[in-house]
Design a protein around this motif. Sequence first.
Motif, mmCIF file in Angstrom:
data_model
loop_
_atom_site.group_PDB
_atom_site.id
_atom_site.type_symbol
_atom_site.label_atom_id
_atom_site.label_comp_id
_atom_site.label_asym_id
_atom_site.label_seq_id
_atom_site.Cartn_x
_atom_site.Cartn_y
_atom_site.Cartn_z
ATOM 1 N N LEU A 47 38.550 44.701 36.503
ATOM 2 C CA LEU A 47 38.992 45.312 37.998
ATOM 3 C C LEU A 47 38.639 44.148 38.969
ATOM 4 O O LEU A 47 39.726 44.109 39.851
ATOM 5 N N ARG A 48 37.796 43.412 38.895
ATOM 6 C CA ARG A 48 37.613 42.247 39.957
ATOM 7 C C ARG A 48 38.570 41.362 39.708
ATOM 8 O O ARG A 48 39.229 40.737 40.690
ATOM 9 N N VAL A 61 37.897 50.097 25.785
ATOM 10 C CA VAL A 61 38.096 49.707 24.544
ATOM 11 C C VAL A 61 37.605 48.106 24.661
ATOM 12 O O VAL A 61 36.722 47.527 23.653
ATOM 13 N N PHE A 62 38.156 47.446 25.617
ATOM 14 C CA PHE A 62 37.975 45.986 25.631
ATOM 15 C C PHE A 62 37.654 45.788 27.247
ATOM 16 O O PHE A 62 38.515 45.425 27.930
ATOM 17 N N PRO A 63 36.676 46.116 27.641
ATOM 18 C CA PRO A 63 36.259 46.331 29.101
ATOM 19 C C PRO A 63 36.321 45.019 30.051
ATOM 20 O O PRO A 63 36.697 45.202 31.259
ATOM 21 N N GLU A 64 36.547 43.948 29.349
ATOM 22 C CA GLU A 64 36.480 42.673 30.065
ATOM 23 C C GLU A 64 37.841 41.897 29.874
ATOM 24 O O GLU A 64 37.957 40.864 30.255
ATOM 25 N N TRP A 65 38.699 42.802 29.505
ATOM 26 C CA TRP A 65 40.079 42.172 29.244
ATOM 27 C C TRP A 65 41.157 43.094 30.285
ATOM 28 O O TRP A 65 41.057 44.231 30.666
ATOM 29 N N LEU A 66 41.975 42.243 30.694
ATOM 30 C CA LEU A 66 43.018 42.612 31.795
ATOM 31 C C LEU A 66 44.400 42.284 31.177
ATOM 32 O O LEU A 66 44.639 41.164 30.978
ATOM 33 N N ARG A 67 45.193 43.356 30.853
ATOM 34 C CA ARG A 67 46.562 43.259 30.072
ATOM 35 C C ARG A 67 47.422 43.296 31.211
ATOM 36 O O ARG A 67 47.583 44.184 31.949
ATOM 37 N N LEU A 68 48.535 42.210 31.390
ATOM 38 C CA LEU A 68 49.406 42.140 32.320
ATOM 39 C C LEU A 68 50.677 42.289 31.338
ATOM 40 O O LEU A 68 51.067 41.186 30.489
ATOM 41 N N LEU A 110 41.568 41.886 38.615
ATOM 42 C CA LEU A 110 42.744 42.554 39.209
ATOM 43 C C LEU A 110 42.925 42.396 40.618
ATOM 44 O O LEU A 110 43.984 42.103 41.236
ATOM 45 N N ARG A 111 41.808 42.534 41.095
ATOM 46 C CA ARG A 111 41.828 42.648 42.661
ATOM 47 C C ARG A 111 42.162 41.279 43.354
ATOM 48 O O ARG A 111 42.869 41.077 44.148
ATOM 49 N N LEU A 112 41.504 39.999 42.629
ATOM 50 C CA LEU A 112 41.818 38.775 43.074
ATOM 51 C C LEU A 112 43.260 38.342 42.673
ATOM 52 O O LEU A 112 43.763 37.765 43.635
ATOM 53 N N LEU A 113 43.645 38.893 41.613
ATOM 54 C CA LEU A 113 45.140 38.437 41.404
ATOM 55 C C LEU A 113 46.078 39.085 42.366
ATOM 56 O O LEU A 113 47.031 38.360 42.933
ATOM 57 N N ALA A 114 45.649 40.416 42.878
ATOM 58 C CA ALA A 114 46.741 40.952 44.100
ATOM 59 C C ALA A 114 46.450 40.195 45.138
ATOM 60 O O ALA A 114 47.421 40.165 45.789
#
Length: 120
Positions: free
Chosen positions: A16-17, A39-46, A19-23
């Motif tokens: 989530l951090r 399931v993969f808490p440190e993954w951010l899928r775009l 994602l915030r920085l990407l925004a």
Amino acid sequence: MSGGCAVTLDDLTVALRALRLLAVDFPHLPAPDVDVSPVFPEWLRLSLHDTSCESLSAFEQWRTALRIAPEAVDSRTQSGGRTRVLKAEGQFAGAVIVLTAYADEPAADRAPAGQAGGVR
């Protein structure tokens, strides 16, 4: 992760951090579908989806912004050669970023009938 079996919202902080920085850092880039999962808490899928090749262009913009090397991109087809898929992974703000784009493959580039689309 937190103790016990349940994943808490706090366990998703890294993704989530990021994602915030990407925004904040890349507000001008095309908006992707975003997925954060316990399931993969440190993954951010775009993910970028389009019937034209616009999603492939958006993928390239994101790949460049995230400094993912071109050779890290996996290019393949699915759905019998009808859909082109680009996928790459990188790191951003401590999170694993999984960047994926889907686009219709032009009819001239599709695998002949009876042949499955595969890795190119």
